[in-house]
Design an enzyme around this catalytic site. Structure first.
Site, PDB file in Angstrom:
ATOM      1  N   ASP A  43      61.458  23.001  56.231  1.00 23.10           N
ATOM      2  CA  ASP A  43      61.086  22.255  57.431  1.00 23.10           C
ATOM      3  C   ASP A  43      60.501  23.216  58.465  1.00 23.10           C
ATOM      4  O   ASP A  43      61.026  24.313  58.686  1.00 23.10           O
ATOM      5  CB  ASP A  43      62.312  21.527  58.007  1.00 23.10           C
ATOM      6  CG  ASP A  43      61.921  20.425  58.974  1.00 23.10           C
ATOM      7  OD1 ASP A  43      62.103  19.242  58.646  1.00 23.10           O
ATOM      8  OD2 ASP A  43      61.401  20.759  60.072  1.00 23.10           O
ATOM      9  N   ILE A  44      59.427  22.811  59.094  1.00 25.16           N
ATOM     10  CA  ILE A  44      58.726  23.669  60.055  1.00 25.16           C
ATOM     11  C   ILE A  44      59.547  23.867  61.330  1.00 25.16           C
ATOM     12  O   ILE A  44      59.312  24.850  62.057  1.00 25.16           O
ATOM     13  CB  ILE A  44      57.337  23.066  60.370  1.00 25.16           C
ATOM     14  CG1 ILE A  44      56.382  24.143  60.873  1.00 25.16           C
ATOM     15  CG2 ILE A  44      57.439  21.903  61.342  1.00 25.16           C
ATOM     16  CD1 ILE A  44      54.928  23.690  60.894  1.00 25.16           C
ATOM     17  N   ASN A 100      65.631   9.451  56.884  1.00 23.84           N
ATOM     18  CA  ASN A 100      65.465   8.609  58.059  1.00 23.84           C
ATOM     19  C   ASN A 100      64.466   7.492  57.755  1.00 23.84           C
ATOM     20  O   ASN A 100      63.481   7.726  57.042  1.00 23.84           O
ATOM     21  CB  ASN A 100      64.976   9.460  59.236  1.00 23.84           C
ATOM     22  CG  ASN A 100      65.971  10.542  59.620  1.00 23.84           C
ATOM     23  OD1 ASN A 100      67.182  10.337  59.548  1.00 23.84           O
ATOM     24  ND2 ASN A 100      65.463  11.703  60.018  1.00 23.84           N
ATOM     25  N   GLN A 107      62.637   8.511  61.956  1.00 25.37           N
ATOM     26  CA  GLN A 107      61.584   8.974  61.046  1.00 25.37           C
ATOM     27  C   GLN A 107      60.305   9.279  61.813  1.00 25.37           C
ATOM     28  O   GLN A 107      59.828   8.442  62.584  1.00 25.37           O
ATOM     29  CB  GLN A 107      61.306   7.910  59.979  1.00 25.37           C
ATOM     30  CG  GLN A 107      60.326   8.389  58.907  1.00 25.37           C
ATOM     31  CD  GLN A 107      60.099   7.351  57.811  1.00 25.37           C
ATOM     32  OE1 GLN A 107      60.515   6.188  57.936  1.00 25.37           O
ATOM     33  NE2 GLN A 107      59.445   7.767  56.742  1.00 25.37           N
ATOM     34  N   HIS A 113      61.128  11.313  52.335  1.00 21.35           N
ATOM     35  CA  HIS A 113      61.641  12.665  52.102  1.00 21.35           C
ATOM     36  C   HIS A 113      63.137  12.680  52.344  1.00 21.35           C
ATOM     37  O   HIS A 113      63.645  11.947  53.194  1.00 21.35           O
ATOM     38  CB  HIS A 113      60.942  13.697  53.000  1.00 21.35           C
ATOM     39  CG  HIS A 113      60.888  13.323  54.446  1.00 21.35           C
ATOM     40  ND1 HIS A 113      60.014  12.372  54.937  1.00 21.35           N
ATOM     41  CD2 HIS A 113      61.621  13.739  55.508  1.00 21.35           C
ATOM     42  CE1 HIS A 113      60.199  12.237  56.237  1.00 21.35           C
ATOM     43  NE2 HIS A 113      61.173  13.047  56.611  1.00 21.35           N
ATOM     44  N   HIS A 115      66.057  15.114  53.641  1.00 20.60           N
ATOM     45  CA  HIS A 115      66.389  16.371  54.309  1.00 20.60           C
ATOM     46  C   HIS A 115      67.623  16.966  53.633  1.00 20.60           C
ATOM     47  O   HIS A 115      68.625  16.273  53.466  1.00 20.60           O
ATOM     48  CB  HIS A 115      66.774  16.135  55.767  1.00 20.60           C
ATOM     49  CG  HIS A 115      65.687  15.602  56.650  1.00 20.60           C
ATOM     50  ND1 HIS A 115      65.010  16.393  57.547  1.00 20.60           N
ATOM     51  CD2 HIS A 115      65.183  14.357  56.793  1.00 20.60           C
ATOM     52  CE1 HIS A 115      64.138  15.655  58.223  1.00 20.60           C
ATOM     53  NE2 HIS A 115      64.214  14.405  57.778  1.00 20.60           N
TER      54      HIS A 115
HETATM   55  P1  AMP Z   1      61.573  12.800  59.789  1.00 21.45           P
HETATM   56  O1  AMP Z   1      61.553  12.959  61.281  1.00 21.45           O
HETATM   57  O2  AMP Z   1      62.887  12.385  59.208  1.00 21.45           O
HETATM   58  O3  AMP Z   1      60.425  11.914  59.324  1.00 21.45           O
HETATM   59  O4  AMP Z   1      61.327  14.255  59.199  1.00 21.45           O
HETATM   60  C1  AMP Z   1      60.079  14.876  59.273  1.00 21.45           C
HETATM   61  C2  AMP Z   1      60.337  16.355  59.266  1.00 21.45           C
HETATM   62  O5  AMP Z   1      59.107  16.999  58.946  1.00 21.45           O
HETATM   63  C3  AMP Z   1      60.798  16.924  60.610  1.00 21.45           C
HETATM   64  O6  AMP Z   1      62.072  17.537  60.457  1.00 21.45           O
HETATM   65  C4  AMP Z   1      59.699  17.925  60.968  1.00 21.45           C
HETATM   66  O7  AMP Z   1      60.200  19.093  61.585  1.00 21.45           O
HETATM   67  C5  AMP Z   1      59.079  18.225  59.615  1.00 21.45           C
HETATM   68  N1  AMP Z   1      57.689  18.650  59.634  1.00 21.45           N
HETATM   69  C6  AMP Z   1      56.681  18.180  60.414  1.00 21.45           C
HETATM   70  N2  AMP Z   1      55.524  18.803  60.122  1.00 21.45           N
HETATM   71  C7  AMP Z   1      55.815  19.687  59.125  1.00 21.45           C
HETATM   72  C8  AMP Z   1      55.044  20.646  58.405  1.00 21.45           C
HETATM   73  N3  AMP Z   1      53.728  20.814  58.626  1.00 21.45           N
HETATM   74  N4  AMP Z   1      55.676  21.403  57.468  1.00 21.45           N
HETATM   75  C9  AMP Z   1      56.996  21.250  57.247  1.00 21.45           C
HETATM   76  N5  AMP Z   1      57.782  20.362  57.889  1.00 21.45           N
HETATM   77  C10 AMP Z   1      57.195  19.599  58.817  1.00 21.45           C
END
Ligand code: AMP
Ligand code: ZN
Length: 127
Positions: A43-44, A100, A107, A113, A115
Site C-alpha cells: 500500500d502506498i 471495504n 472504499q 482488494h 488489505h
Molecule cells: P480502499 O480505500 O479500501 O479502497 O483501499 C485503497 C488503498 O489503495 C488505500 O489504502 C490506498 O492507500 C491504496 N493506494 C492508492 N493508490 C495506490 C497506489 N498507487 N499504489 C498502492 N496503493 C495505493
C-alpha cells in the site's frame, strides 16, 4: 439478476481504474506477489508496519459484485494473503484482512482488494 456477473456486465479492464492500470503495468507499484489470477502490492500509504493489497487481475468493483462463481478466485486471494503473512512472520501474533465496500465502507479504489495489515495490534471495531 442483481449483480454484475449474473447481469453479464463486463469485467474487462477499465482504463479509468487505478488498479487495472497497476495490473497492466502502466502505473508502477511495489509488487510482492503475482500469478495468473492476482497481484499483491504494498500500500502506498501504509496503515501498519505490513500493509499489502491483494487484488484480482480481473476488474471487479467490490465484494458487493461477487457470486459463488468467484469462489476459486477468492480462495486464491486469501491463500496468497495468508501465505505472505506466514512468510513475513505475522501468523503467530495475528493480523487483519479486510475489504471495504462503497463510500460508508471506506472504499476509495473501485477494484476489489483485500488489505493485509500486520505488525501491530489492531483495534476493534474499526472506525
Ligand atoms: P480502499 O480505500 O479500501 O479502497 O483501499 C485503497 C488503498 O489503495 C488505500 O489504502 C490506498 O492507500 C491504496 N493506494 C492508492 N493508490 C495506490 C497506489 N498507487 N499504489 C498502492 N496503493 C495505493
Ligand atoms: Zn480495475
Amino acid at each position: 439478476m442483481n449483480n454484475q456477473a449474473e447481469a453479464g456486465v463486463s469485467r474487462a479492464a477499465d482504463p479509468a481504474c487505478l488498479f487495472c492500470r497497476i495490473v497492466a503495468g502502466e502505473i508502477p507499484a511495489a509488487r510482492v506477489h503475482e500469478d495468473d489470477t492476482l497481484i499483491a502490492i504494498r500500500d502506498i500509504a501504509p496503515r501498519a508496519p505490513t500493509h499489502v493489497l491483494f487484488l484480482p487481475r480481473e476488474h471487479i468493483v467490490s465484494a458487493a459484485e461477487l457470486t459463488r462463481a468467484d469462489g476459486s478466485m477468492l480462495g486464491r486471494l486469501f491463500e496468497a494473503a495468508a501465505s505472505f503473512a506466514r512468510a513475513e512472520g505475522l501468523t503467530d501474533a495475528g493480523y487483519r484482512m479486510v475489504t471495504n465496500v462503497g463510500e460508508w465502507g471506506g472504499q476509495t479504489v473501485g477494484h476489489l482488494h483485500i488489505h493485509l495489515l500486520g505488525g501491530r495490534s489492531m483495534g476493534w471495531p474499526p472506525g
